[in-house]
Motif scaffolding. Structure first.
Motif, PDB file in Angstrom:
ATOM      1  N   UNK A   1     -20.589  -3.168  14.593  1.00 29.69           N
ATOM      2  CA  UNK A   1     -19.849  -1.903  14.599  1.00 29.69           C
ATOM      3  C   UNK A   1     -18.466  -2.057  13.962  1.00 29.69           C
ATOM      4  N   UNK A   2     -18.292  -1.399  12.826  1.00 31.36           N
ATOM      5  CA  UNK A   2     -17.035  -1.525  12.074  1.00 31.36           C
ATOM      6  C   UNK A   2     -16.169  -0.287  12.285  1.00 31.36           C
ATOM      7  N   UNK A   3     -14.875  -0.533  12.517  1.00 35.90           N
ATOM      8  CA  UNK A   3     -13.911   0.568  12.539  1.00 35.90           C
ATOM      9  C   UNK A   3     -12.837   0.273  11.492  1.00 35.90           C
ATOM     10  N   UNK A   4     -12.809   1.116  10.465  1.00 31.78           N
ATOM     11  CA  UNK A   4     -11.732   0.999   9.473  1.00 31.78           C
ATOM     12  C   UNK A   4     -10.546   1.769  10.022  1.00 31.78           C
ATOM     13  N   UNK A   5      -9.421   1.101  10.174  1.00 36.68           N
ATOM     14  CA  UNK A   5      -8.225   1.767  10.693  1.00 36.68           C
ATOM     15  C   UNK A   5      -7.220   1.949   9.558  1.00 36.68           C
ATOM     16  N   UNK A   6      -7.068   3.194   9.151  1.00 36.35           N
ATOM     17  CA  UNK A   6      -6.160   3.510   8.053  1.00 36.35           C
ATOM     18  C   UNK A   6      -4.756   3.739   8.597  1.00 36.35           C
ATOM     19  N   UNK A   7      -3.786   3.035   8.011  1.00 36.03           N
ATOM     20  CA  UNK A   7      -2.392   3.234   8.418  1.00 36.03           C
ATOM     21  C   UNK A   7      -1.793   4.298   7.483  1.00 36.03           C
ATOM     22  N   UNK A   8      -1.519   5.447   8.084  1.00 35.23           N
ATOM     23  CA  UNK A   8      -1.018   6.591   7.306  1.00 35.23           C
ATOM     24  C   UNK A   8       0.490   6.499   7.086  1.00 35.23           C
ATOM     25  N   UNK A   9       1.021   7.203   6.086  1.00 35.03           N
ATOM     26  CA  UNK A   9       0.208   7.997   5.194  1.00 35.03           C
ATOM     27  C   UNK A   9      -0.310   7.189   4.003  1.00 35.03           C
TER      28      UNK A   9
END
Ligand code: IMP
Ligand code: MG
Length: 189
Positions: free
Chosen positions: A43-51
């Motif tokens: 199970x992969x979770x891509x965590x995007x650091x915004x913006x």
């Protein structure tokens, strides 16, 4: 600082292309494949650091063919300036329970290293199954804290860059390439 409203002035501040669209696309293709191979069945979770990472995330997630989920976090360390304030604030947190995922943090650029140092500390405390950091750009010459990403697409010199999600005073995120920002661009107007 004065906001730029004239298209000619806007263009003038784009000094030179540092990383082209083609170079970005092929580097992302490669990282996507690496993720497909090493995370398959997990199970992969891509965590995007915004913006800043939203454009990179959009392309990276489409280079990944194995199942993956996406989460967003907003971390601010720059306040309309090209110099880091040294203060990292989480203004929007993830809505996933990271303890169920192999987390891959997706960042636009590592400069002083403060943002990711704090974000990683915070996410590690929530006990993800694993945690890695992928960054589009790295400016190692600017580091003030000891921080290394697991995967860097492009290492660049100590320059202020814009485009492909990265801004100067909220502008230029929409450029399809990475360019050097010309700080003195308006002096001869
Ligand atoms: P750090 O905490 O100093 O590593 O800063 C990281 C954040 O600062 C990045 O996620 C960017 O949002 C911003 N940043 C650092 N360098 C640049 C740059 O050259 N152009 C645009 N934003 C930058
Ligand atoms: Mg960022």
């Amino acid at each position: 600082m004065e906001k730029i409203y004239l298209p000619s002035e806007y263009q003038r501040r784009i000094k030179r292309v540092l990383v082209s669209q083609e170079e970005i696309a092929s580097a992302i293709e490669k990282v996507g494949q690496e993720i497909n191979e090493s995370y398959d069945g997990r199970p992969i979770l891509l965590v995007s650091i915004l913006k800043g990472s939203f454009v990179f995330l959009a392309d990276l997630c489409r280079a990944i063919t194995v199942p993956c989920e996406i989460g967003f976090m907003c971390a601010k360390s720059y306040y309309n300036d090209t110099v880091s304030s040294g203060v990292v604030k989480i203004t929007m947190d993830l809505d996933q329970d990271v303890s169920k995922y192999h987390v891959i943090i997706v960042e636009d650029i590592i400069d002083t290293g403060r943002t990711l140092c704090d974000v990683v500390k915070m996410l590690r405390a929530r006990k993800p199954l694993s945690l890695k950091v992928v960054t589009l750009l790295d400016k190692p010459d600017r580091r003030v804290v000891d921080f290394h990403a697991d995967r860097v697409l492009f290492t660049i010199p100590d320059l202020f860059v814009i485009g492909y999600g990265l801004d100067y005073d909220e502008y230029y995120r929409t450029l399809p390439y990475i360019a050097e920002y010309d700080e003195g661009g308006n002096e001869d107007v």
